[in-house]
Design an enzyme around this catalytic site. Structure first.
Site, PDB file in Angstrom:
ATOM      1  N   GLU A 227      44.322 -62.557   2.825  1.00 23.02           N
ATOM      2  CA  GLU A 227      44.128 -62.115   1.432  1.00 23.02           C
ATOM      3  C   GLU A 227      44.432 -60.636   1.223  1.00 23.02           C
ATOM      4  OE1 GLU A 227      40.664 -62.095  -2.069  1.00 23.02           O
ATOM      5  OE2 GLU A 227      40.269 -63.057  -0.134  1.00 23.02           O
ATOM      6  N   LYS A 243      40.378 -67.754  -4.055  1.00 21.73           N
ATOM      7  CA  LYS A 243      39.200 -68.602  -4.219  1.00 21.73           C
ATOM      8  C   LYS A 243      39.710 -70.023  -4.328  1.00 21.73           C
ATOM      9  CE  LYS A 243      35.196 -66.620  -4.071  1.00 21.73           C
ATOM     10  NZ  LYS A 243      35.391 -66.101  -2.727  1.00 21.73           N
TER      11      LYS A 243
END
Length: 425
Positions: A227, A243
């Site tokens: 990420e 997410k």
């Protein structure tokens, strides 16, 4: 300092020798994109070693003091990390748990040598680049096991996880927060391992765009983060929150079905969009008015271990704002906190059983051109060789419709590669 470029016959083999060479320095940063390329990052392998100058946070004005450090070393690469608990300097917050892993809240260094390794060439900056090449090419690459010795423990057992989960959902029902990221620690005391071999094994089991071996004295960050927290490229700021997680399938057909289910999962989609809103709000504090946008929402990125839902939020930085102020305005990463952000961080400290430290902070570099690129510190082992303490954490977002059993399983899925490496699989 001299900068020179050299042609490579085998860039991956050279990178592995260079990693072996880098690990002998007290300060070392090895970043590997593992062939993942996008419109926002263009480094294949970056190596920085040896500290010509260092910045260590002392608990006061970290971001402003770091900016002064950066300004004092123009034209330098400056790699390092920000710990999650810098939140206490940004807001009226505190951390009640001990700093067992004993990392500072931030550490950065000006390297003596830097290497940019591409597909066919390496650019080396240092006192004698030719000597560096000869030294690296003469380095023998070890190929041993991680050598982990110790007992891996759960800081939170299954029952305690469910009890805390219910308590946090009650806070959501009462309106204190509407999303919160709850994490748990896995740790080993009196532990030993070979950090370099552990990192190599981790990168083989779980190659990711922000893979990193970072050494600070006798402390190590071994990261397989997928990420991007925040980057600056020219005047453009980019954040790519993750997410939404699904396992990889055992067959191609099953893999495609799991991707389809992830893209259509209302809970995962709503979590991602909540975080996007939070990132947009954070970036507004650093942006030219009207420039914050989300050019890509809910894209599925597939990695060796998992599928992830990834969104991209961008803006144009307002004139005159410093690099560290931009990071401060967005820190800690929204995907690791919740919304509202301050309320979520208060509950995180009240209900989690460990200090996060470097975990869920940011790891990366400032470039000579005034740009920067930082990942979120997740899927990451932290190891203090002197204290013989090993730690990693996993977590997930709790929302009103979250299922505790599924969230617990997701925590284990996110830690799958880390468990496999330590078990020698």
């Amino acid at each position: 300092m001299v900068s020179m470029a050299y042609h490579l016959k085998d860039s991956r083999a050279f990178a592995q020798r260079a990693l072996q060479w880098a690990a002998k320095f007290d300060s070392a940063c090895y970043l590997d994109s593992n062939g993942y390329r996008d419109n926002y990052g263009n480094l294949d392998v970056f190596i920085a070693v040896g500290a010509a100058a260092e910045f260590v946070a002392d608990g006061h004005d970290t971001f402003a003091n770091l900016q002064r450090f950066i300004d004092a070393h123009p034209g330098s690469w400056i790699p390092g990390f920000f710990g999650y608990d810098l939140k206490n300097e940004i807001e009226q917050l505190y951390s009640r748990h001990l700093n067992r892993i004993d990392f500072p809240d931030a550490y950065f260094f000006v390297p003596q040598y830097t290497l940019l390794i591409g597909q066919h060439n390496v650019e080396i900056k240092g006192a004698d680049p030719a000597a560096i090449v000869r030294e690296i090419e003469a380095t023998e690459v070890t190929d041993g096991p991680p050598g982990f010795k110790g007992q891996l423990r759960y800081r939170v057992d299954h029952h305690a996880y469910f009890t805390t989960f219910d308590a946090l959902k009650n806070h959501i029902r009462m309106g204190d927060v509407y999303e919160i990221n709850y994490c748990q620690e896995f740790y080993a005391e009196e532990a030993s391992l070979n950090p370099l071999e552990t990192y190599r094994r981790l990168n083989a089991v779980s190659p990711t765009p922000f893979s990193c071996f970072f050494k600070y004295g006798d402390r190590y960050i071994l990261s397989a983060s997928p990420e991007r927290f925040l980057s600056k490229n020219g005047n453009t700021l980019i954040s790519q929150p993750i997410k939404g997680t699904a396992p990889r399938g055992k067959t191609g057909k099953q893999d495609e079905r799991l991707k389809t289910q992830l893209a259509a999962n209302p809970k995962e989609v709503s979590e991602n969009l909540m975080v996007v809103d939070l990132v947009r709000n954070d970036l507004t504090r650093s942006a030219e008015p009207g420039t914050v946008e989300a050019p890509a929402l809910l894209e599925i990125h597939s990695f060796k271990q998992v599928h992830q839902l990834v969104s991209t939020v961008t803006c144009q930085a307002r004139k005159g704002i410093s690099a560290t102020e931009i990071i401060r305005n967005t820190f800690p990463p929204a995907s690791m906190t919740g919304a509202p952000k301050i309320s979520a961080m208060e509950l995180i400290d009240a209900y989690e059983d460990s200090r996060r430290g470097v975990y869920s902070g940011a790891l990366g570099y400032f470039s000579p051109q005034g740009n920067f690129d930082f990942s979120v510190v997740i899927r990451t082992m932290l190891y203090n060789a002197k204290k013989r303490y090993l730690s990693f954490q996993t977590g997930g977002a709790i929302t009103a419709n979250a299922d505790p059993e599924k969230e617990y399983d997701e925590c284990l899925l996110k830690g799958k590669a880390l468990f496999e490496v330590l078990k020698g699989r």
